[in-house]
Design a protein around this motif. Structure first.
Motif, PDB file in Angstrom:
ATOM      1  N   GLY A 216      -4.491  -3.512   8.311  1.00 19.71           N
ATOM      2  CA  GLY A 216      -5.685  -3.149   7.555  1.00 19.71           C
ATOM      3  C   GLY A 216      -6.180  -4.259   6.647  1.00 19.71           C
ATOM      4  O   GLY A 216      -7.001  -5.084   7.037  1.00 19.71           O
ATOM      5  N   ASP A 217      -5.662  -4.304   5.420  1.00 22.04           N
ATOM      6  CA  ASP A 217      -6.137  -5.294   4.457  1.00 22.04           C
ATOM      7  C   ASP A 217      -4.957  -5.997   3.786  1.00 22.04           C
ATOM      8  O   ASP A 217      -3.819  -5.926   4.263  1.00 22.04           O
TER       9      ASP A 217
ATOM     10  N   GLN B 256     -10.890   3.539   9.334  1.00 21.36           N
ATOM     11  CA  GLN B 256     -10.453   3.644  10.735  1.00 21.36           C
ATOM     12  C   GLN B 256     -11.192   4.766  11.446  1.00 21.36           C
ATOM     13  O   GLN B 256     -11.535   5.782  10.845  1.00 21.36           O
TER      14      GLN B 256
ATOM     15  N   PRO C 207      -8.992   1.817   5.773  1.00 22.67           N
ATOM     16  CA  PRO C 207      -9.513   3.070   5.210  1.00 22.67           C
ATOM     17  C   PRO C 207     -10.639   3.661   6.071  1.00 22.67           C
ATOM     18  O   PRO C 207     -10.801   4.879   6.117  1.00 22.67           O
TER      19      PRO C 207
ATOM     20  N   PHE D  49       4.334   7.362  13.388  1.00 17.84           N
ATOM     21  CA  PHE D  49       4.012   7.773  14.762  1.00 17.84           C
ATOM     22  C   PHE D  49       4.684   6.858  15.772  1.00 17.84           C
ATOM     23  O   PHE D  49       4.147   6.582  16.830  1.00 17.84           O
TER      24      PHE D  49
ATOM     25  N   LYS E 277       0.837  -1.211   0.000  1.00 15.80           N
ATOM     26  CA  LYS E 277       0.000   0.000   0.000  1.00 15.80           C
ATOM     27  C   LYS E 277       0.866   1.253   0.000  1.00 15.80           C
ATOM     28  O   LYS E 277       0.588   2.223  -0.725  1.00 15.80           O
TER      29      LYS E 277
ATOM     30  N   ALA F 298       3.583  -3.372  10.977  1.00 20.99           N
ATOM     31  CA  ALA F 298       2.933  -2.525  11.982  1.00 20.99           C
ATOM     32  C   ALA F 298       2.209  -3.387  12.996  1.00 20.99           C
ATOM     33  O   ALA F 298       1.571  -4.378  12.642  1.00 20.99           O
ATOM     34  N   SER F 299       2.313  -3.015  14.257  1.00 21.40           N
ATOM     35  CA  SER F 299       1.580  -3.677  15.331  1.00 21.40           C
ATOM     36  C   SER F 299       0.658  -2.644  15.963  1.00 21.40           C
ATOM     37  O   SER F 299       0.958  -1.449  15.967  1.00 21.40           O
TER      38      SER F 299
ATOM     39  N   ASP G  11       7.691   3.610  11.766  1.00 15.99           N
ATOM     40  CA  ASP G  11       6.298   4.046  11.648  1.00 15.99           C
ATOM     41  C   ASP G  11       6.235   5.571  11.811  1.00 15.99           C
ATOM     42  O   ASP G  11       6.991   6.126  12.614  1.00 15.99           O
TER      43      ASP G  11
ATOM     44  N   SER H 233       7.907  -1.684  18.537  1.00 14.12           N
ATOM     45  CA  SER H 233       7.276  -3.007  18.653  1.00 14.12           C
ATOM     46  C   SER H 233       8.168  -4.112  18.100  1.00 14.12           C
ATOM     47  O   SER H 233       8.113  -5.245  18.588  1.00 14.12           O
TER      48      SER H 233
ATOM     49  N   GLY I 164      -0.062   5.143  18.012  1.00 12.56           N
ATOM     50  CA  GLY I 164       0.528   6.487  17.995  1.00 12.56           C
ATOM     51  C   GLY I 164      -0.182   7.437  17.045  1.00 12.56           C
ATOM     52  O   GLY I 164      -0.053   8.655  17.165  1.00 12.56           O
ATOM     53  N   CYS I 165      -0.979   6.899  16.111  1.00  9.51           N
ATOM     54  CA  CYS I 165      -1.666   7.745  15.128  1.00  9.51           C
ATOM     55  C   CYS I 165      -2.673   8.685  15.773  1.00  9.51           C
ATOM     56  O   CYS I 165      -3.103   9.657  15.151  1.00  9.51           O
TER      57      CYS I 165
ATOM     58  N   MET J  99       0.445  -2.187  18.892  1.00  7.99           N
ATOM     59  CA  MET J  99       1.230  -1.660  20.012  1.00  7.99           C
ATOM     60  C   MET J  99       1.943  -0.353  19.639  1.00  7.99           C
ATOM     61  O   MET J  99       2.237   0.454  20.513  1.00  7.99           O
ATOM     62  N   SER J 100       2.259  -0.162  18.371  1.00 10.27           N
ATOM     63  CA  SER J 100       2.895   1.100  17.988  1.00 10.27           C
ATOM     64  C   SER J 100       1.980   1.950  17.102  1.00 10.27           C
ATOM     65  O   SER J 100       2.041   3.175  17.142  1.00 10.27           O
ATOM     66  N   ALA J 101       1.095   1.305  16.325  1.00 10.88           N
ATOM     67  CA  ALA J 101       0.245   2.082  15.410  1.00 10.88           C
ATOM     68  C   ALA J 101      -0.725   3.000  16.155  1.00 10.88           C
ATOM     69  O   ALA J 101      -1.189   3.992  15.594  1.00 10.88           O
TER      70      ALA J 101
ATOM     71  N   VAL K 154      -7.671   0.381  13.170  1.00 12.73           N
ATOM     72  CA  VAL K 154      -6.491   1.221  12.915  1.00 12.73           C
ATOM     73  C   VAL K 154      -5.767   0.716  11.663  1.00 12.73           C
ATOM     74  O   VAL K 154      -5.502  -0.475  11.531  1.00 12.73           O
ATOM     75  N   GLY K 155      -5.489   1.618  10.762  1.00 19.73           N
ATOM     76  CA  GLY K 155      -4.753   1.267   9.548  1.00 19.73           C
ATOM     77  C   GLY K 155      -5.657   0.982   8.363  1.00 19.73           C
ATOM     78  O   GLY K 155      -5.204   0.961   7.218  1.00 19.73           O
TER      79      GLY K 155
ATOM     80  N   HIS L  83       0.910   2.739   8.036  1.00 23.61           N
ATOM     81  CA  HIS L  83       1.749   2.270   9.131  1.00 23.61           C
ATOM     82  C   HIS L  83       2.790   1.256   8.666  1.00 23.61           C
ATOM     83  O   HIS L  83       2.672   0.660   7.606  1.00 23.61           O
ATOM     84  N   ASN L  84       3.769   1.047   9.520  1.00 24.25           N
ATOM     85  CA  ASN L  84       4.767   0.013   9.280  1.00 24.25           C
ATOM     86  C   ASN L  84       5.402  -0.371  10.616  1.00 24.25           C
ATOM     87  O   ASN L  84       5.060   0.203  11.652  1.00 24.25           O
ATOM     88  N   ALA L  85       6.330  -1.318  10.549  1.00 22.62           N
ATOM     89  CA  ALA L  85       7.010  -1.750  11.768  1.00 22.62           C
ATOM     90  C   ALA L  85       7.764  -0.583  12.379  1.00 22.62           C
ATOM     91  O   ALA L  85       8.378   0.207  11.680  1.00 22.62           O
TER      92      ALA L  85
END
Lengths: 285, 285
Positions: free
Chosen positions: B10-11, B230, B228, A86, A18, B111-112, A84, A115, B118-119, B114-116, B225-226, A109-111
């Motif tokens: 997400g997807d 969200q 479209p 954020f 994406k 992305a986890s 990420d 985390s 942050g958005c 646990m960190s996402a 989260v993540g 988002h990403n790693a």
């Protein structure tokens, strides 16, 4: 549209499908280049993305944010962030400015290192507050991060220590003379961080204070998490002071209370000639 | 080789380019299907990856791990995990078993939650221990998560609350009769979690205890989260009890001490008709 796109932690191919699609459709693509780095440079990313990247250093992002956002209401602009968007650093300023200008934004988002450190086997659930360990100078040796690590440990929690990055720094002389000459980038290594922690422990001991963190506290050093040559090393804090994990970026974890499964995972990554097992047994005995 | 591959949040297109390449070259591909979900089903993933996926529920992973690892020393096997493979749930058991069998493994991060999270604009640095809020039953109403949230808040830290997922659960009757009939999956929503927290506050108040968390504590609800669609909603805990954020997965954050920049970000996501600003002003006054 402003896209804030995480690049993950390793190389060009750690972007999400994406994210890659978004980069390729954007009119201008900025690469945030002051809070983290990948194991590959700008050129490798440009080749893989098929796009020219504009390097955005701290000055650009803080002082020229309006340039980054220029026309983003009518065309697509991407702001690429290692990890990420954020994660360890939030880019809230840029988001708030976009919203004020009526520019919609989307986060891909990403790693994040916040985390991904879970790969050493420590439960993310069991981490307390994250700290940053900064490079000491001859005249500036802050210790506030130590108190936070100690508090986490007293509560049984692990601490992720993010290690200092100095990019595009000026020497005091060049700064005072207004010369835009920059020092070579510096990235704190696990052994440098461990030495600073040991120095604090020793200082406090001289003052009669015994810390909750000692030379024997189990720590984990991580380098280039997510890259093919990633390194993880577990052992005592004292051992961390001599471990060599190669190129940047490094992170250090000071453990709190270890669950048996966590301990078993850490033992997959012992420092060579480690007395880790012995200490680990003492801890769990 | 055993690949542990994060799918993001997400997807199908939230997989990384590196992860997608690995999936496509693997001989067998398992999808871990009991700790989290994407907003798309198995079929959408299979179509995008061009690979058949084998669903791995908790039973499969815990009791038939050797089947998953079968021949992974001579061919490539992928184990797909929503989020990051070492995020909210670690898959240490599978890794340790692979290592014991002499099977090399590789982790492809993503992305986890646990960190996402942050958005929403809260600094990941300022999160304390993460907690899980479980579905209460008529006879089982644990409160241990509340004490952890309270402790974080007293230390000024935010708390990420991961909300319960019940997948492939049997009713007590079916369990006792050994019938493999499963209840429909259930995912805790932000308003359900908020109601349980409010119940604890009220219970304790009846016992004369005043909590560090009240009806007016600023919280953030996050859904999908993540993806479209969200949704992020910030407001008081009391408001969270009535907010409707749509389909799963949901997460709830109970804030600690808010930095002005964090507050400014949260105000981008106010609950309709929110008295959030008023409370926020009181908090920072």
């Amino acid at each position: 549209m402003l896209y804030l796109i995480g690049l993950g932690l390793g190389d060009a191919k750690d972007i999400t499908v994406k994210g890659l699609e978004a980069v390729r459709q954007c009119h201008r693509v900025y690469l945030e280049a002051y809070t983290s780095i990948l194991t590959v440079g700008k050129e490798a990313l440009e080749e893989f993305y098929g796009k020219e990247l504009i390097l955005a250093d701290r000055e650009t992002v803080e002082q020229e944010a309006d340039n980054i956002l220029k026309d983003a209401d009518v065309c697509d602009v991407a702001f690429l962030v290692v990890g990420d968007p954020f994660g360890a650093t939030t880019h809230s300023d840029l988001v708030l400015r976009a919203v004020k200008l009526g520019i919609p934004y989307k986060v891909i988002h990403n790693a994040s290192i916040m985390s991904a450190v879970g790969c050493c086997g420590l439960q993310l659930y069991s981490f307390g507050e994250t700290v940053s360990i900064v490079f000491w100078t001859d005249t500036w040796k802050p210790e506030s991060f130590f108190d936070k690590i100690e508090k986490n440990r007293q509560n049984g929690m692990h601490t992720l220590c993010l290690l200092d990055i100095k990019v595009k720094e000026q020497s005091l002389e060049n700064l005072m003379k207004g010369r835009k000459i920059y020092e070579p980038p510096r990235y704190m290594s696990v052994n440098q961080a461990a030495k600073q922690l040991l120095a604090i422990i020793q200082n406090r001991r001289l003052q009669g204070e015994e810390s909750a963190i000692t030379e024997n506290t189990i720590c984990v050093g991580l380098a280039r998490v997510g890259a093919p040559d990633q390194k993880i090393a577990s052992g005592t804090l004292e051992q961390m002071a001599t471990v060599e994990l190669g190129g940047p970026l490094h992170s250090l974890i000071v453990t709190g209370t270890l669950h048996p499964l966590e301990l078993e995972m850490l033992q997959l990554f012992p420092i060579a000639g480690s007395s880790f097992e012995q200490h680990a047994c003492q801890r769990t005995a």
